[in-house]
Design an enzyme around this catalytic site. Structure first.
Site, PDB file in Angstrom:
ATOM      1  CB  ALA A 211      -0.909   0.005   1.220  1.00  0.00           C
ATOM      2  CG  ASN A 212       0.006   4.626  -1.874  1.00  0.00           C
ATOM      3  OD1 ASN A 212      -0.784   5.445  -1.417  1.00  0.00           O
ATOM      4  ND2 ASN A 212      -0.222   3.968  -3.000  1.00  0.00           N
ATOM      5  NE  ARG A 213       4.601   6.931   4.772  1.00  0.00           N
ATOM      6  CZ  ARG A 213       4.676   6.202   5.873  1.00  0.00           C
ATOM      7  NH1 ARG A 213       3.640   6.128   6.687  1.00  0.00           N
ATOM      8  NH2 ARG A 213       5.781   5.547   6.170  1.00  0.00           N
ATOM      9  CB  ALA A 277      -1.314   7.254  -4.429  1.00  0.00           C
TER      10      ALA A 277
END
Ligand code: C5P
Length: 404
Positions: A211-213, A277
């Site tokens: 995942a990402n932020r 994102a």
């Protein structure tokens, strides 16, 4: 801003900010509105009914059990014979009463009895504003459709404490009232928009993922801003913890591949704003069962494959929307990378931002962006993500108003 003929029921509850309500009455009347004031008992400790009556040129209503007032208009008619109920200042106490449907004085009884739009201008000490009961009441009031202006950040009149709790200025309140009272322009009416937002989750096994932020705050705000201008918006959101925005159709997805198919099935559209994102890579064969540690053995390698580029696919699609906008979250060479993306992805505009940890942009409430298009670069100041969304929606409306 012409409020000619608009009838505003102004409820003044008891806080030091009540002194600003006197100016508010003048500002509303200058614009042609009529103001009928209701004061709580506590409000009369801060300003007098005499001053309120003189400035509003109206009878001031203070008592639920006044025999004359009840015979004359009554609290039910007070609640209905208006175009807007404005509460300024709205104290924590009055908001709590509203959230629970209490009606033991004239302001709360009117608020319970009204079927008109309600706008609150809260004013209270920052600690009271942030207190858990106020937060809960606020959520309830928002869900009930009550509108808010402020409170603003700044120094408190009585204690000198700084924080959020200061009542919005009279002119800000007038503008918020006008936005509710006057028909809004809908320059994007009849236009379809697709917005992607949030991160994607790429499964490693049934319990783990890449995942990402990304929080989804910017994408969700853009979807809401386009909808406010009248667009018919489909928001394709990756996993986020923020609520679905109002007035928008939301498709929830997990992976980049799911996001791509949701976007393609939302085509054709006039506008695409790809804010998500999207994870660049996915795990080639995610495990059907949880991958276990094996004592003495090195961890299993993860074989990655590139995800489809949703923006690029849409930018080169036979049903390409007239306006395709992408984001470029970079930590270095923001402009150069943004320009490169414009061509590579077939976008009309790239909104480039520096997401280095020091900027606090990823996950935060502010954004500082550069708008890169074939016409050049426009730099916007540091703005709340909602304000970036508002400006971008206006820019989209402007672009679409011109011949293709
Ligand atoms: O190449 P990069 O990920 O920096 O490009 C960012 C832009 O492309 C964003 O608008 C993002 O939503 C979009 N994108 C996409 N699909 C991908 C990767 C990025 O739509 N797989």
């Amino acid at each position: 801003m012409d409020l000619q003929g608009k009838r505003i029921l102004l409820i003044i509850s008891g806080g030091i900010a009540a002194y600003k309500s006197l100016d508010l009455i003048r500002r509303l009347r200058e614009r042609g509105a009529t103001v009928r004031p209701v004061m709580s008992r506590a409000a009369q400790e801060f300003i007098t009914p005499l001053a309120v009556g003189a400035l509003s040129a109206s009878h001031v209503y203070t008592d639920l059990f006044s025999r004359e007032d009840e015979q004359d208009v009554g609290h039910i008619r007070l609640a209905r014979d208006c175009d807007l109920v404005l509460v300024a200042p709205a104290t924590a106490d009055l908001m709590a009463k509203m959230a629970h449907g209490l009606a033991d004085d004239l302001p709360s009884a009117v608020l319970l009895a009204t079927d008109r739009p309600v706008l609150l201008a809260p004013a209270m000490n920052p600690v009271m504003w942030n207190a858990a009961p106020t937060r809960r009441n606020l959520d309830t009031l928002k869900a009930d459709g009550v509108c808010l202006i402020g409170p603003m950040r700044g120094e408190m009149a009585e204690s000198g404490e700084a924080g959020t709790g200061r009542m919005a200025e009279p002119l800000e309140i007038v503008a918020a009232a006008a936005a509710l009272l006057l028909p809004q322009e809908k320059p994007l009416a009849g236009k379809r928009a697709i917005v992607t937002s949030g991160p994607t989750h790429e499964p490693i096994d049934p319990v783990r993922y890449i995942a990402n932020r990304s929080s989804g705050k910017q994408g969700h705000a853009i979807a809401a801003a386009l909808a406010r201008l009248g667009a018919d918006v489909t928001l394709v959101s990756g996993p986020v913890t923020i609520p679905d925005p109002a007035g928008v159709a939301v498709t929830h997805v997990e992976t980049a591949e799911d996001m791509l198919s949701a976007v393609l099935s939302a085509l054709p559209a006039d506008i695409a704003v790809m804010v998500a994102a999207v994870a660049d890579w996915r795990v080639v064969a995610s495990a059907g069962q949880k991958i276990k540690k094996k004592p003495g053995e090195p961890p299993a390698p993860l074989l990655l494959a590139e995800n489809p580029d949703i923006l690029k696919t849409v930018g080169h699609h036979p049903d390409r929307p007239r306006l395709v906008i992408g984001f470029a979250a970079e930590t270095q060479e923001v402009e150069t990378n943004g320009r490169r993306k414009l061509d590579a992805k077939g976008a009309d505009m790239i909104i480039a931002n520096d997401v280095s940890p020091a900027t606090g942009i990823m996950g935060g409430d502010h954004n500082r962006v550069k708008i890169i298009s074939s016409g050049g670069i426009e730099e916007w100041p540091d703005l709340a993500k909602d304000a970036v969304a508002e400006r971008l929606a206006a820019l989209v409306a402007d672009r679409l108003s011109k011949p293709a």
